[in-house]
Design a protein around this motif. Sequence first.
Motif: not given
Length: 365
Positions: A9, A37-38, A42, A45, A55, A57
């Motif tokens: 993250n 990311t998973y 944020e 971000q 990015l 996600a």
Amino acid sequence: MKVALLIDNLNSGGAQRQIVNLAIGLKAEGADVTVITYTLGEHFQDELRHHQIDLSAIARPSKFKTFLGVFSEIKRLQPDVVCAYMFVPSLMALLTKIFFWRPKVFVSERFIEHLMTDWAKPYCRALYPLAAGIIANSQTQAEILKKKLPMLRARIRHIPNCVDTDTFKPAHELAISPGTLKMIGVGRLTEYKNVKVLIEAVRMLHFDRKLPVSMKWVGREYEERGVENTYYVECVNAVNEKGLSGIWTWEGQQKGLAELYRTSDVLVHPSYGEGFPNVVCEALATGTPVIASNVIDHPMIIQEGHNGFLFDPHNAQELADKITTFFKMPPATRLAMKENSRLTATRYFSREVMIGSYLEFFRKA
């Protein structure tokens, strides 16, 4: 070069800070970079968006579907290099390598051995022979890995963290503020940060030695989203019970760290051990001396009386003594320490140094 950077993250953690630094630096060198990311988080971000870095996600309905999502995204991107930070992302990257042979996979360990309790560690390390390179951000951990994995010794590289020395820089003119010694501590509230020893040292300074001091602790107060951080609660209670609530403040998670360092006299970093502390590099870059625990790579960064001091992390008395010594230094000596702090950061922890090391490793592995 096309690079995929994989991490869980974008929360306010040290590994997240460094993978964002890596993404920005690689893009500046002409690489095509995507951060994957998973899980939720944020904090960084907006910084990626500012630098126009892609990015991706991945939704996380289940662990298996998360892996499938990461695998599909890497296959879609067709990168030349996948670089993963921390064990679970590294495990995903190495499993992907089994099914999709093309990219070189690099993995990075960000903590010191005795603090690594991640369930994925043994499974991840079993797959290290598939990795093109294994990166440790501390010299100490790199040497530990070489002893544990002698057959992979040639693939193990120490690449220290970097700091953005344009963002983390001193005020226009270095100066010493008279009166109260303004101390700052930075980090997520966990036991290995050793905040309770610092609390006891501050009590000694305030009540026993009658020194004018103040303390700010900056860092997120939860362990995971929606989960109470019992260590933070214990620290808050300790501050209140010791009568320090008037001089100690909990600042929570902050984005404007550079200004917080600049308006502080010294960073106190009492951690029992970690990989390579971002906060030490950031503080030094702003010209803020550091009083740090004498563990892991800290003695390689902090030179006694030059850019800070070292202390036994189990000894609150010694910490109080080092802070007292710093407080009583003549202004000219403290000013020299500020100048030395900045010089240390620009010489050893610039983004250019770190990115150059990564690019060389990516190309030669």
